[in-house]
Design a protein around this motif. Structure first.
Motif, PDB file in Angstrom:
ATOM      1  N   GLN A 235      -1.221   1.244  -3.760  1.00 14.02           N
ATOM      2  CA  GLN A 235      -1.502   2.490  -3.040  1.00 14.02           C
ATOM      3  C   GLN A 235      -2.997   2.796  -3.037  1.00 14.02           C
ATOM      4  OE1 GLN A 235       1.043   5.693  -4.602  1.00 14.02           O
ATOM      5  NE2 GLN A 235       2.092   5.627  -2.628  1.00 14.02           N
ATOM      6  N   LEU A 236      -3.698   2.366  -4.075  1.00 12.01           N
ATOM      7  CA  LEU A 236      -5.144   2.591  -4.152  1.00 12.01           C
ATOM      8  C   LEU A 236      -5.915   1.634  -3.236  1.00 12.01           C
ATOM      9  CD1 LEU A 236      -5.521   3.142  -8.001  1.00 12.01           C
ATOM     10  CD2 LEU A 236      -5.757   4.866  -6.213  1.00 12.01           C
ATOM     11  N   GLY A 237      -5.253   0.555  -2.784  1.00 10.16           N
ATOM     12  CA  GLY A 237      -5.878  -0.323  -1.810  1.00 10.16           C
ATOM     13  C   GLY A 237      -6.370  -1.657  -2.323  1.00 10.16           C
ATOM     14  N   VAL A 238      -5.830  -2.148  -3.452  1.00  9.31           N
ATOM     15  CA  VAL A 238      -6.275  -3.453  -3.945  1.00  9.31           C
ATOM     16  C   VAL A 238      -5.775  -4.558  -3.016  1.00  9.31           C
ATOM     17  CG1 VAL A 238      -6.271  -2.612  -6.327  1.00  9.31           C
ATOM     18  CG2 VAL A 238      -4.296  -3.885  -5.462  1.00  9.31           C
TER      19      VAL A 238
ATOM     20  N   LEU B 265       8.365  -7.333  -4.481  1.00 10.86           N
ATOM     21  CA  LEU B 265       7.740  -6.135  -3.929  1.00 10.86           C
ATOM     22  C   LEU B 265       7.089  -6.431  -2.582  1.00 10.86           C
ATOM     23  CD1 LEU B 265       6.971  -3.165  -4.321  1.00 10.86           C
ATOM     24  CD2 LEU B 265       4.975  -3.923  -5.603  1.00 10.86           C
ATOM     25  N   LYS B 266       6.406  -7.549  -2.508  1.00 10.67           N
ATOM     26  CA  LYS B 266       5.723  -7.920  -1.268  1.00 10.67           C
ATOM     27  C   LYS B 266       6.705  -8.203  -0.140  1.00 10.67           C
ATOM     28  CE  LYS B 266       2.243 -11.119   0.556  1.00 10.67           C
ATOM     29  NZ  LYS B 266       1.267 -12.175   0.229  1.00 10.67           N
ATOM     30  N   ARG B 267       7.810  -8.815  -0.478  1.00 10.31           N
ATOM     31  CA  ARG B 267       8.802  -9.167   0.536  1.00 10.31           C
ATOM     32  C   ARG B 267       9.786  -8.055   0.824  1.00 10.31           C
ATOM     33  NH1 ARG B 267      10.108 -15.389  -1.555  1.00 10.31           N
ATOM     34  NH2 ARG B 267       8.055 -16.257  -0.996  1.00 10.31           N
ATOM     35  N   ASN B 268       9.574  -6.895   0.182  1.00  3.42           N
ATOM     36  CA  ASN B 268      10.422  -5.729   0.433  1.00  3.42           C
ATOM     37  C   ASN B 268      11.867  -5.997   0.038  1.00  3.42           C
ATOM     38  OD1 ASN B 268      10.020  -3.086   1.204  1.00  3.42           O
ATOM     39  ND2 ASN B 268      10.754  -3.405   3.276  1.00  3.42           N
ATOM     40  N   LEU B 269      12.045  -6.723  -1.084  1.00  2.22           N
ATOM     41  CA  LEU B 269      13.380  -7.066  -1.540  1.00  2.22           C
ATOM     42  C   LEU B 269      13.863  -6.080  -2.597  1.00  2.22           C
ATOM     43  CD1 LEU B 269      12.927 -10.930  -1.928  1.00  2.22           C
ATOM     44  CD2 LEU B 269      13.944  -9.701   0.000  1.00  2.22           C
TER      45      LEU B 269
ATOM     46  N   ARG C 200       7.705   1.308   1.579  1.00  2.00           N
ATOM     47  CA  ARG C 200       6.477   0.839   2.214  1.00  2.00           C
ATOM     48  C   ARG C 200       6.287  -0.645   1.921  1.00  2.00           C
ATOM     49  NH1 ARG C 200       0.323   3.075   1.033  1.00  2.00           N
ATOM     50  NH2 ARG C 200      -0.771   1.467   2.179  1.00  2.00           N
ATOM     51  N   LYS C 201       5.957  -1.413   2.941  1.00  2.00           N
ATOM     52  CA  LYS C 201       5.732  -2.832   2.751  1.00  2.00           C
ATOM     53  C   LYS C 201       4.241  -3.094   2.618  1.00  2.00           C
ATOM     54  CE  LYS C 201       7.284  -7.334   4.378  1.00  2.00           C
ATOM     55  NZ  LYS C 201       8.118  -8.045   5.371  1.00  2.00           N
ATOM     56  N   TYR C 202       3.868  -3.820   1.555  1.00  2.00           N
ATOM     57  CA  TYR C 202       2.463  -4.085   1.265  1.00  2.00           C
ATOM     58  C   TYR C 202       2.100  -5.519   1.630  1.00  2.00           C
ATOM     59  CZ  TYR C 202       2.701   0.160  -1.603  1.00  2.00           C
ATOM     60  OH  TYR C 202       2.866   1.451  -2.039  1.00  2.00           O
ATOM     61  N   ASN C 203       0.861  -5.711   1.983  1.00  4.66           N
ATOM     62  CA  ASN C 203       0.331  -7.053   2.209  1.00  4.66           C
ATOM     63  C   ASN C 203      -0.759  -7.301   1.171  1.00  4.66           C
ATOM     64  OD1 ASN C 203      -0.243  -9.552   3.328  1.00  4.66           O
ATOM     65  ND2 ASN C 203      -1.704  -8.716   4.785  1.00  4.66           N
ATOM     66  N   PHE C 204      -0.509  -8.194   0.243  1.00  6.68           N
ATOM     67  CA  PHE C 204      -1.467  -8.445  -0.830  1.00  6.68           C
ATOM     68  C   PHE C 204      -1.271  -9.851  -1.380  1.00  6.68           C
ATOM     69  CE2 PHE C 204       2.391  -6.829  -2.675  1.00  6.68           C
ATOM     70  CZ  PHE C 204       2.561  -7.496  -3.867  1.00  6.68           C
TER      71      PHE C 204
ATOM     72  N   ASP D 133       3.344   0.055 -11.888  1.00 10.81           N
ATOM     73  CA  ASP D 133       1.889  -0.129 -11.898  1.00 10.81           C
ATOM     74  C   ASP D 133       1.436  -0.919 -10.671  1.00 10.81           C
ATOM     75  OD1 ASP D 133       1.546   1.247 -14.325  1.00 10.81           O
ATOM     76  OD2 ASP D 133       1.997  -0.558 -15.481  1.00 10.81           O
ATOM     77  N   MET D 134       2.237  -1.899 -10.256  1.00  8.63           N
ATOM     78  CA  MET D 134       1.914  -2.636  -9.039  1.00  8.63           C
ATOM     79  C   MET D 134       1.846  -1.684  -7.853  1.00  8.63           C
ATOM     80  SD  MET D 134       4.299  -6.060  -9.408  1.00  8.63           S
ATOM     81  CE  MET D 134       4.174  -7.146 -10.841  1.00  8.63           C
ATOM     82  N   HIS D 135       2.850  -0.843  -7.753  1.00 13.41           N
ATOM     83  CA  HIS D 135       2.897   0.127  -6.661  1.00 13.41           C
ATOM     84  C   HIS D 135       1.678   1.036  -6.692  1.00 13.41           C
ATOM     85  CE1 HIS D 135       4.182   4.060  -4.912  1.00 13.41           C
ATOM     86  NE2 HIS D 135       4.579   3.268  -3.947  1.00 13.41           N
ATOM     87  N   ASP D 136       1.303   1.496  -7.877  1.00 12.95           N
ATOM     88  CA  ASP D 136       0.171   2.419  -8.007  1.00 12.95           C
ATOM     89  C   ASP D 136      -1.133   1.795  -7.526  1.00 12.95           C
ATOM     90  OD1 ASP D 136       1.840   4.355  -8.999  1.00 12.95           O
ATOM     91  OD2 ASP D 136       1.317   4.033 -11.105  1.00 12.95           O
ATOM     92  N   VAL D 137      -1.418   0.557  -7.970  1.00 15.04           N
ATOM     93  CA  VAL D 137      -2.690  -0.053  -7.574  1.00 15.04           C
ATOM     94  C   VAL D 137      -2.684  -0.458  -6.103  1.00 15.04           C
ATOM     95  CG1 VAL D 137      -3.323  -0.787  -9.901  1.00 15.04           C
ATOM     96  CG2 VAL D 137      -2.035  -2.364  -8.427  1.00 15.04           C
TER      97      VAL D 137
END
Length: 302
Positions: A279-282, A296-300, A27-31, A273-277
């Motif tokens: 997923q919670l929507g930070v 993580l953000k760049r899906n590398l 999953r790719k996150y935007n944060f 821990d980054m992944h966990d928070v």
């Protein structure tokens, strides 16, 4: 069948961290990636080297702490004294029980530059590249970051904590009104306030910031107090709520966002821990290892 279920469960629990990290990439996150004290895990905290390192690896929000010297210079430092863990004075170690006697608020700026706060190997950060360096002025950080941002073609944001507490008034810092006034004057001279968010655990500081300039963004830092109780102490709703990452759950995120606040988690250093928070929507992660968060953000791959 029951035995097979147990075996599969045990196998999942024993997945190596590398395999877990790969699964996060599904999953790719935007944060927002916020470099804590620059890039504390990679360079001496709150130093020009740490902020330069953060910008080099792609961070566009720098987190830092500020205190005042005796002659009202805004110095970048987590403590209002010279920490025995990271500073030496004229090549002499500082005994931990004596460190608060090295009170920055009682020193003129020139005196603070006698302390090397970069050479000591930090016991908690084995990736840190050490070098002899001093605590910089806020204006020096702002000017360096501005120049580097132009070179990299990026826009740097600043998340600046004003280090204050009621029991430190006139011992380690002035009263909130003077403290806020000095910091805002410095920021108005050396930064665009649109790129600045001021944060504090001290609700008096946050109220004073909004009293002085309602347009300045603020972040409410908390550790062991509920969001409801913290908001009761404020005369406004802050733009950002920043709890310790272990406090965060779905209900807390929902409450913050229902009140119109973004939520930043501090200080998140492990990929799991980054992944966990996330997923919670930070909305943002404050981390000593922004290089990990950027991957993580760049899906590398890790």
């Amino acid at each position: 069948m029951f035995a097979l279920t147990l075996i599969n469960q045990k196998s999942t629990e024993q997945q190596p961290k590398e395999q877990k990290a790969k699964s996060f990439l599904q999953r790719k996150y935007n944060f927002e990636v916020i470099g804590h004290r620059g890039a504390r895990g990679l360079a001496p905290e709150n130093t020009l080297a740490a902020f330069e390192k953060a910008i080099e690896i792609g961070v566009n929000t720098l987190e830092m702490d500020v205190v005042l010297t005796k002659n009202k210079k805004v110095l970048v430092s987590h403590e209002a004294w010279m920490s025995a863990k990271i500073c030496v004075h004229k090549n002499k170690v500082i005994e931990p029980e004596q460190e608060q006697k090295h009170n920055i608020y009682k020193m003129k700026y020139a005196k603070t530059q006698e302390y090397d706060c970069g050479s000591l190997i930090h016991p908690d950060f084995d990736e840190q590249e050490n070098e002899k360096t001093t605590k910089p002025l806020l204006k020096d950080v702002l000017q360096m970051a501005s120049a580097l941002s132009r070179n990299h073609g990026t826009s740097i944001q600043y998340l600046i904590e004003i280090k204050s507490s009621p029991d430190g008034d006139f011992i380690y810092h002035p009263d909130p009104k003077e403290f806020v006034n000095v910091v805002l004057n410095e920021l108005e001279a050396y930064a665009d306030l649109k790129h600045v968010c001021l944060q504090s655990f001290d609700w008096r500081i946050l109220n004073e910031i909004k009293n002085k300039n309602p347009e300045v963004k603020v972040a409410l830092l908390t550790y062991d107090i509920s969001l409801e109780n913290a908001l009761d102490k404020l005369k406004f709703i802050p733009e950002i709520y920043a709890p310790h990452f272990k406090q965060i759950n779905k209900n807390l995120v929902s409450l913050a966002k229902a009140n119109g606040m973004h939520i930043f988690a501090w200080t998140v250093n492990e990929i799991e821990d980054m992944h966990d928070v996330l997923q919670l929507g930070v909305d943002g992660i404050i981390t000593d290892y922004p290089n990990r968060a950027i991957k993580l953000k760049r899906n590398l791959k890790f």
